[in-house]
Design an enzyme around this catalytic site. Structure first.
Site, PDB file in Angstrom:
ATOM      1  N   ASP A 156       0.830  -1.209   0.000  1.00  0.00           N
ATOM      2  CA  ASP A 156       0.000   0.000   0.000  1.00  0.00           C
ATOM      3  C   ASP A 156       0.858   1.251   0.000  1.00  0.00           C
ATOM      4  OD1 ASP A 156      -2.732  -0.608  -0.066  1.00  0.00           O
ATOM      5  OD2 ASP A 156      -2.784  -1.098   2.077  1.00  0.00           O
ATOM      6  N   GLU A 186     -13.812  -3.217  -1.459  1.00  0.00           N
ATOM      7  CA  GLU A 186     -14.012  -3.396  -0.016  1.00  0.00           C
ATOM      8  C   GLU A 186     -15.419  -2.961   0.402  1.00  0.00           C
ATOM      9  OE1 GLU A 186     -10.828  -1.995   2.474  1.00  0.00           O
ATOM     10  OE2 GLU A 186     -11.987  -2.299   4.323  1.00  0.00           O
ATOM     11  N   LYS A 205      -0.389  -0.577  -4.258  1.00  0.00           N
ATOM     12  CA  LYS A 205      -1.851  -0.402  -4.267  1.00  0.00           C
ATOM     13  C   LYS A 205      -2.176   1.015  -3.814  1.00  0.00           C
ATOM     14  CE  LYS A 205      -4.693  -2.539  -1.107  1.00  0.00           C
ATOM     15  NZ  LYS A 205      -5.312  -1.401  -0.402  1.00  0.00           N
TER      16      LYS A 205
HETATM   17  O1  KIV Z   1      -4.529  -2.313   4.315  1.00  0.00           O
HETATM   18  C1  KIV Z   1      -5.179  -3.352   4.127  1.00  0.00           C
HETATM   19  O2  KIV Z   1      -5.060  -4.346   4.863  1.00  0.00           O
HETATM   20  C2  KIV Z   1      -6.103  -3.391   3.006  1.00  0.00           C
HETATM   21  C3  KIV Z   1      -7.033  -4.558   2.913  1.00  0.00           C
HETATM   22  C4  KIV Z   1      -8.139  -4.391   3.881  1.00  0.00           C
HETATM   23  C5  KIV Z   1      -7.528  -4.773   1.550  1.00  0.00           C
HETATM   24  O3  KIV Z   1      -6.121  -2.510   2.204  1.00  0.00           O
END
Ligand code: KIV
Length: 271
Positions: free
Chosen positions: A90, A189, A120
């Site tokens: 992320d 989500e 992501k």
């Molecule tokens: O940060 C995370 O764990 C997520 C998931 C909930 C998809 O983005």
């Protein structure tokens, strides 16, 4: 129809093939070497170094406080435990929203300093320029629509998103735009299952659901939820596969008892 793709290393192409062949994609979060190693050896397809680390590793209420440096630390640790899985990281809040130049710089730091395979980002049209710029640098991008926790203060609640027509239409449009831009996949989500199905069927790229129903092309859960390390978080979509909180509590209580009673260590457990 095959149930498990025998690939040496999972790639974006392998994920695409899984969708085409109707093989569901398994994804879980991980934040450290030891768990990543177990999940990878167990055969998980995708590991997400989620900014949920802010919640489950650091104890913050939201995902907002975690920094790019901290994400890089978690992702580097995960990468040392992985041989087969595709690892997505992320981009944390504040590392890509200002402009596409900053977004690209953040994505490059993740790729260079961790060895991860892709990043992501949360959002659609409003971050499209950044998505395109990151993709143009050759970095695989995964989208994230529906409940996007980095926007929690805009939503005000963690409830199901896109129940209303207007929000559902925007989500469908954002999904299309992300696919057209070249994203390799999309996390959905906490949206109605019917919308998860419609989006999944309308896209060529795989969708990975969390509370988005059974018609997504794969599923993702936060490891602490799946393993029952958390007990307080009990959304409807969560299936717990272990009750580690109870198991660990029992083990630690037994250890304390054994130390206090001088039962541990015994004759065989010393030099
Ligand atoms: O940060 C995370 O764990 C997520 C998931 C909930 C998809 O983005």
């Amino acid at each position: 129809m095959s149930v498990h793709t025998e690939v040496k290393k999972v790639t974006t192409h392998a994920l695409q093939r899984m969708k085409q062949h109707g093989e569901k994609i398994s994804m879980i979060t991980a934040y450290d070497y030891s768990f990543a190693r177990i999940f990878d050896a167990a055969g998980i397809d995708v590991i997400l170094v989620g900014d949920s680390a802010s919640n489950v590793m650091a104890g913050h209420e939201t995902t907002l406080p975690i920094t790019l440096d901290q994400m890089i630390y978690h992702a580097s640790s995960v990468m040392r435990g992985v041989n087969r899985a595709f690892v997505v990281v992320d981009l944390p809040f504040g590392s890509y929203q200002s402009n596409s130049k900053e977004a690209l710089a953040s994505a490059i730091r993740i790729m260079k300093e961790t060895g991860a395979h892709g990043i992501k980002v949360e959002g659609g049209e409003e971050i499209l320029e950044s998505v395109k710029r990151i993709l143009a640098a050759g970095i695989p991008v995964m989208g994230h629509l529906g409940l996007t926790p980095q926007s929690i203060y805009k939503f005000g609640t963690y409830t199901v998103r896109a129940r209303e027509e207007a929000e559902a239409e925007k989500l469908k449009k954002d999904a299309r735009l992300l696919e057209e831009a070249g994203a390799f996949g999309l996390v959905l989500e906490k949206i109605p299952a019917a919308l998860g199905k419609a989006v999944s069927q309308s896209l060529n790229i795989p969708t990975i659901g969390i509370g988005a129903g059974k018609y997504c092309d794969g599923q993702v859960l936060v490891m602490h939820d799946l393993l029952g390390i958390n007990t307080e978080f009990q959304p409807r979509f969560l299936r717990r596969y272990l009750r580690l909180h109870e198991e660990i509590t029992g083990a630690i209580q037994q250890y304390i008892k054994d130390v206090k009673s001088n039962d541990f260590p015994n004759e065989q457990e010393q030099y």
